[in-house]
Design a protein around this motif. Sequence first.
Motif: not given
Length: 293
Positions: A96-100, A106-111, A123-126, A145-148
């Motif tokens: 899962a990852f933040l919309d922002s 996230v694209p750089r990390l997944l690449r 499997e991604l959850r935005q 991938v989130t904040s806090l």
Amino acid sequence: MQIRDLAGVIAVAEHGGVTDAAAALGITQPTMSRSLGRVETELGVRLFERVPSGVVLNPDGELALAAARELVERYERLRADLAERLDPDSGVVRLAFLDSMATSLVPRLLRDFHQAAPRARIELRQEPGHEIVRDLGSGAAELAVTSLRPAGAFGWIGLQEERLVLVVAPSHRLAGRRRVSLVDLAGEDLVTTPVGFGYRRLVDSLFGAAGVVPQVAFESADLATIEGLVAAGLGVALLPETLAGVSGTAGITLAARGARRSIGLTWRTDVALAPAAARFCAFVERWAADGGS
């Protein structure tokens, strides 16, 4: 009755006899007969009728055979799926990852992870932060991938620090300023995320520390949308510096302590990660240590 008993029903139907079916399955004829008996006893019906050449299915047996094939096929598919999931090279990572983060981190990390583990499936959850915490708790997502960092038993790998700035339309009265305080924003229309979002709590805490009650005019779950609303002259916003200027807005340094947000990878530490997720976690730790490359 077990799965192998249902496999026996299929074998007897296909071979037209108990002896040949037993040989095909590598078991003895008495074992095959007992297996078939268990199925018929549990279902409460006979499945086969004897004929000179062996046995044939009766109408009840035809129904049972169709179900047996479906159940055995589903069981074998389950075993294959689980074996794949438990393979660190080809398993599934539920992230899962933040919309922002959708167009930046996230694209750089997944690449980079795909280059290291091309057979792994992601499997991604935005979604917003509060939904991420919910999905980590339920197991719908293993990593996020989130904040806090969530409170409780959660691991954390820091990925980046984002400076927050005041974002205003180019025609706004503060657009020419190099630095502003939150006190300067008293009475301004604010565009921000809805109540309950982690980002909203961060914004509210900054205003609270400055003794300012924000005047919320518009709310959006998407930070990029918020920047667009500001560009349209519908208010001001506190946003990550990377979003300032995307739609022609101006970003102004905030004279406020804590005007930053930390982005990281988090996961529950009270349950074991699946091998593919554990591999992803280890990769991210190295990736972050190398500066995200």
